[in-house]
Enzyme design. Structure first.
Site, PDB file in Angstrom:
ATOM      1  CG  ASP A   1      -7.390  -5.911   2.971  1.00 45.04           C
ATOM      2  OD1 ASP A   1      -6.819  -6.582   3.620  1.00 45.04           O
ATOM      3  OD2 ASP A   1      -7.405  -5.026   2.667  1.00 45.04           O
TER       4      ASP A   1
ATOM      5  CG  ASN B   1      -4.007  -6.649   0.309  1.00 44.58           C
ATOM      6  OD1 ASN B   1      -3.770  -5.979   1.238  1.00 44.58           O
ATOM      7  ND2 ASN B   1      -4.382  -7.987   0.325  1.00 44.58           N
TER       8      ASN B   1
ATOM      9  N   GLY C   1       0.868  -0.662   4.785  1.00 43.27           N
ATOM     10  CA  GLY C   1       1.480  -1.507   5.820  1.00 43.27           C
ATOM     11  C   GLY C   1       0.003  -2.264   6.427  1.00 43.27           C
ATOM     12  N   GLY C   2      -0.838  -2.570   5.614  1.00 43.62           N
ATOM     13  CA  GLY C   2      -2.062  -3.325   6.308  1.00 43.62           C
ATOM     14  C   GLY C   2      -2.404  -3.020   7.586  1.00 43.62           C
TER      15      GLY C   2
ATOM     16  CB  THR D   1      -0.872  -0.031   1.187  1.00 42.11           C
ATOM     17  OG1 THR D   1      -1.758  -1.133   1.133  1.00 42.11           O
ATOM     18  CG2 THR D   1      -1.844   1.254   1.369  1.00 42.11           C
TER      19      THR D   1
HETATM   20  N1  GLY Z   1      -5.014  -3.605   1.857  1.00 44.23           N
HETATM   21  C1  GLY Z   1      -4.662  -2.827   2.950  1.00 44.23           C
HETATM   22  C2  GLY Z   1      -5.728  -2.217   3.525  1.00 44.23           C
HETATM   23  O1  GLY Z   1      -6.647  -1.530   2.794  1.00 44.23           O
HETATM   24  O2  GLY Z   1      -6.026  -2.163   4.768  1.00 44.23           O
END
Ligand code: GLY
Length: 535
Positions: free
Chosen positions: A389, A367, A439-440, A347
């Site tokens: 996700d 992602n 970073g998710g 991201t």
């Molecule tokens: N793909 C990472 C987020 O949207 O949290």
């Protein structure tokens, strides 16, 4: 509130191409949204790990004193269904939502950029796409870090293909050689000329859908034509004399961030005098995160499908009661931390402030690094793997270790829950800080600690982004992920308390903040390949 003319402007970008292009837009009279649109398209060319037109994102805008938010998160295709990633025994096939043709949601980025430009842009759309087209057509010189990550990814693709064709497009990238992307250049030219009509109904849509059809993917012309970006009310909260603006659902980012900030204020006595990144400070952050992530797993998802209890989750009485559950001296038992109401990793993020005091905080994603690893034949852009996700099965962790339930189960046309947390802090009518990170799930921790670094520890922008950070998210149990640079004493004390430490870097903060003299500072993490400018 009227904007302030003739102030400094600033950009904090994840690479030098986006920084230079966005700065040029601002210097030639464009506003923060114009610069953000240009940066978004440039990153689709020069930052293939995460920059995109095949993914989605969130743009938080403060324009002429008003806050706005455009949600261009990807959506599940019409043919998606709740159990689409389960095998016959009902177990999640982990690689299916991550790699290959079935991993992608319907992309939203082109519509998001278009909507933002239609509402707030001041320069012609075509002009804003020119730098991206030039870089795709004539090539750009890839940073050695990009070459390394691309080569590493290609090696993994060739070991286990999982339906990925990434290497056909990105093999041969070298640091000293212009890297050209002719198919992507042609796609960007069509988008420049026709806007989202091309991407969602025209030639680009047809290329994508035919590619899907040939490989057994789900996205069809109806999915593309139906895609809409949505204008939403940003999360807004008062904290320590600041107004915090952040991402609403379908992001969990703004809610968990504001919950943690408010719990921090509730526990101010316990934070007072604590040394930055001392064991006690890190323990308190982990306790706050535990509570925030328990609520995330239970209550957060796409608000168009599931009633996310935004007001109750941020109510003062609720926060007060949640903060009381923080154990200041020992690790709370993970199994007992429940949701409280009742009842490559990648991201990318970029921050812009223009000379009128307008600000944009944008986080965009496909992602994991390089998304699904699938490049649309003939159109040259990488598709996201955002379907991971969603919660493929209640309680089964996704790539980021995040769990979910009904709120985030797969349904046709639904947006998957995000952690993206583009955030702006205001003091009075002035922008004090623009922050965000990739970073998710670690995004929320990076943004939270960037704000604490600035406000509680008076750090300048470079210190804010470079100070070592920690991340905890309820599960895996009692694990604290951290950057290098924590003191040996703090690490030992945390281990003695029962935490397991995982030294694995995350995030790449792009921050603009105001210094005590009222000037702007901008900073990108030293470990990344970002570039920041104030002018
Ligand atoms: N793909 C990472 C987020 O949207 O949290």
């Amino acid at each position: 509130m009227a904007a302030h003319a003739n102030e400094q402007a600033a950009v904090a970008m994840p690479d030098s191409y986006s920084a230079d292009a966005a700065a040029a837009v601002l210097q030639s009279g464009g506003n923060a949204v114009d610069a953000a649109v240009t940066a978004g398209f440039v990153l689709a060319v020069t930052l293939p790990e995460a920059g995109n037109i095949g993914g989605g994102g969130f743009m938080l805008i403060r324009h002429k004193g008003k806050a706005d938010f455009v949600d261009y998160r990807e959506k599940a295709p019409l043919q998606a269904h709740k159990d689409m990633y389960l095998d016959e025994q009902g177990n999640v096939i982990t690689e299916k939502p991550l790699y290959g043709i079935l991993a992608s949601g319907v992309p939203g980025s082109v519509m998001g950029m278009w909507e933002a430009h239609q509402k707030y842009g001041s320069k012609p759309w075509q002009e804003l796409l020119e730098p991206a087209i030039r870089l795709a057509e004539q090539g750009f010189l890839p940073h050695e870090k990009l070459v390394r990550s691309t080569q590493g990814y290609i090696k993994r693709v060739r070991q286990n293909r999982h339906g990925r064709n990434f290497d056909q497009y990105f093999d041969g990238m070298q640091a000293d050689k212009p890297f050209k992307q002719p198919e992507l250049a042609a796609t960007l030219k069509r988008i420049a000329a026709q806007g989202p009509k091309d991407f969602y109904q025209g030639q680009t849509a047809k290329l994508l859908v035919e590619f899907m059809r040939q490989r057994g993917g789900l996205i069809n012309m109806e999915d593309m034509a139906k895609y809409r970006a949505v204008w939403r009310q940003p999360i807004s909260a008062d904290w320590q004399g600041y107004q915090v603006l952040s991402a609403p659902p379908p992001s969990s980012g703004g809610l968990v961030l504001v919950q943690m900030l408010k719990m921090q204020a509730e526990l101010a006595n316990q934070f007072n005098g604590l040394e930055h990144n001392s064991a006690q400070y890190i323990h308190l952050l982990a306790e706050l995160a535990k509570l925030g992530f328990a609520d995330r797993a239970e209550y957060m998802g796409d608000p168009d499908f599931y009633q996310v209890p935004v007001t109750p989750l941020l109510a003062d009485a609720y926060i007060e009661q949640r903060a009381k559950q923080v154990n200041p001296t020992a690790i709370s038992n993970t199994d007992e931390v429940k949701p409280g109401l009742k009842e490559s990793e990648d991201t990318t993020h970029y921050s812009v402030v223009d000379k009128w005091g307008n600000a944009v905080s944008t986080t965009t994603t496909i992602n994991l690094s390089f998304g699904s690893g699938v490049v649309v034949d003939g159109a040259g852009f990488i598709l996201n793997n955002e379907m991971d996700d969603f919660s493929a099965k209640p309680g089964v962790p996704n790539f980021f270790g995040a769990v979910g339930k009904e709120a985030n189960e797969i349904a046709p046309q639904k947006r998957m829950l995000s952690s993206m947390t583009p955030t702006i802090l205001l003091k009075g009518d002035k922008v004090e800080m623009v922050t965000g990170s990739p970073g998710g799930t670690t995004i929320i921790s990076s943004v939270f600690q960037s704000i604490l670094n600035r406000v509680l520890f008076d750090m300048n922008a470079q210190e804010v982004v470079d100070a070592p950070r920690i991340h905890h998210q309820l599960l895996p149990k009692d694990v604290i992920r951290h950057h290098s640079g924590l003191s040996e004493g703090a690490k030992k004390r945390l281990e003695d308390m029962g935490y397991s430490l995982n030294n694995q870097r995350f995030g790449d903060l792009q921050v603009i903040s105001r210094n005590p003299l009222g000037g702007l500072e901008a900073a990108s993490e030293t470990s990344g390949r970002g570039k920041s400018l104030v002018f």
